[in-house]
Motif scaffolding. Sequence first.
Motif: not given
Lengths: 339, 339
Positions: A245-266
């Motif tokens: 369970p989670f409702d917020g994510v801090f990613c330590m770089t923008d590249s990580i964040a963009l990959g993580f958001i894309r993974g969530l969208a998948d």
Amino acid sequence: MVTMSDVAKAAGVSRATASYALRGDPRIAPATTDRVLQAARALQYTTNLSARSLRSGRSGLIGVAIFELDFPYPSEMSAAISREVARHGLEAIVQETSNSKESEIAILQKVTSQLCDGTIFSPGKVSDEEIRDLSGGKPVVLLDDISPDPVFDSVATPCESGSEAAIRHLIEVGCRRILVVGASYDMLAEDRAAMSVSGRRLIGCLNAFENLGITPDPTQFLRPEQWQNGAARKLAHNVVDAGTPFDGVFCMTDSIALGFIRGLADRGIHVPQDAAVIGFDGINECDYYIPSLSTIATDMEDLARKAVGLLLDRIDGGDAPTRTLTADYRLVARESTRR
Amino acid sequence: MVTMSDVAKAAGVSRATASYALRGDPRIAPATTDRVLQAARALQYTTNLSARSLRSGRSGLIGVAIFELDFPYPSEMSAAISREVARHGLEAIVQETSNSKESEIAILQKVTSQLCDGTIFSPGKVSDEEIRDLSGGKPVVLLDDISPDPVFDSVATPCESGSEAAIRHLIEVGCRRILVVGASYDMLAEDRAAMSVSGRRLIGCLNAFENLGITPDPTQFLRPEQWQNGAARKLAHNVVDAGTPFDGVFCMTDSIALGFIRGLADRGIHVPQDAAVIGFDGINECDYYIPSLSTIATDMEDLARKAVGLLLDRIDGGDAPTRTLTADYRLVARESTRR
């Protein structure tokens, strides 16, 4: 012939201030430095600077050794440093270290010690002693130095304060179950890891939680296999598949964040509706991504100004004690945390 | 001491082939070159190569002069060239020309002619004659040379064939009203514009329409103020606000495409549901964007191999007539054209 006094007069500052500004001394306010550089350019004083360089056996070249040129953050940072070097009438040459010790040694030994007046170096695999030996006495400024007892001047990214601001922002927009993506909780037990970029960003998060009276759980801290989009995307799949369970994510770089958001969208998880996400670095593409990415934007101009200023001071013979400066940042809130 | 014959034997090729492969001659198949380089590395033959360089008065440095390091395409291309140079046991140094003539002159005059064995140069403002004079006789390979009568070896991006493939792809997925974003139709009337990257991509589009029996309307061809995300985003706003009908868009770079898609999203137009969009270049972020971006991916490894091969051949004294090679590409169909 145009003298330093002419430049000082045109810029409306003292001769000493003009001289400091032209050397890129960080003690001079950026606006003043700009004014002095503009006056120097208008009077074509840079020509004299170059001539002076040649007379003094200098090449007018500044080395910039950076880990990977094909990722946005290091390439944007190299570009910012190149522009700052050019502002001083000098030339920057950029080299990729590719995080390989062999390559770092070759750069220091061939390019820094033989060609450049000094180098801004993002160290990965070489030790302080090796840098000193290989650079042949040429000044070196380190980026995000992890040495507990710094030998070189260095500029750090705003890891602790920036990460703390990221966590506070997620709490402020209403997040209650926050994931931190970039480093595992137990890494702080490793030797010197607390000084690394990931360790320092982790410490910033822990400080934020403590200040907010929250006791974080070690399982909230996740480490992707690499700090890259692809690994972050895979990690997002695993997180969703595991039912975390989670409702917020801090990613330590923008590249990580963009990959993580894309993974969530998948997996059908939408940002910011299902979870808010914030990154770190402030790379250009944050603004064009869908959703646009909230981020802790390191002020790359400020980082470049500080690094080049420290280096030029040493090149000009400055013998102040070793200095460690930290680049400014600003929190940029965009769609990815708009809840 | 390891000899060329030892390397040839280990790689299972003739001595001549090994020698050509180590010089990066483009006539040797990439797989063979790889095998020879691996054998050379395994036998530590590169050490001897460097020693030979030093004996012959070479620096072992290859210059890479590129327009803007903080955009994904030029920085990824510089990284690919740096890796290819390293594969040959040499060092690449990268410089930003910032599309300024002053900077291009300084690079050729200071870095190419004095420090490097040769330079891969992305020319913007200097003429062939200036390049020849300023580079002091050191070999130069140009990227996307626009000279109608080439003086230097060069490698081009696959502008015509790639753009033609992009238009065909949009038609194949059912698009009937296609916009081309990057160049206006009338630019071909301008002197030398037909040789520029935008002109050549435009010609590829016109060829595709002609082969498909479609007569395009000049108003289908749009030029953003710059080839950048921000200008493309604004252009998308204008297109939607003007009520222009379209169901497919070919953008001449990926950065333009990402900006354009973002601009459409700002106006409530969704890709690919309302319109299919395809870009050109093949930058890394295409895969992580939402939607993932279809693109004509220039094979950057192939481009790097060809450019470095041509340059090393000249450095080794090759006196073949001037050659112009074109990098391979592949069409990568992703979500943005999935209809």
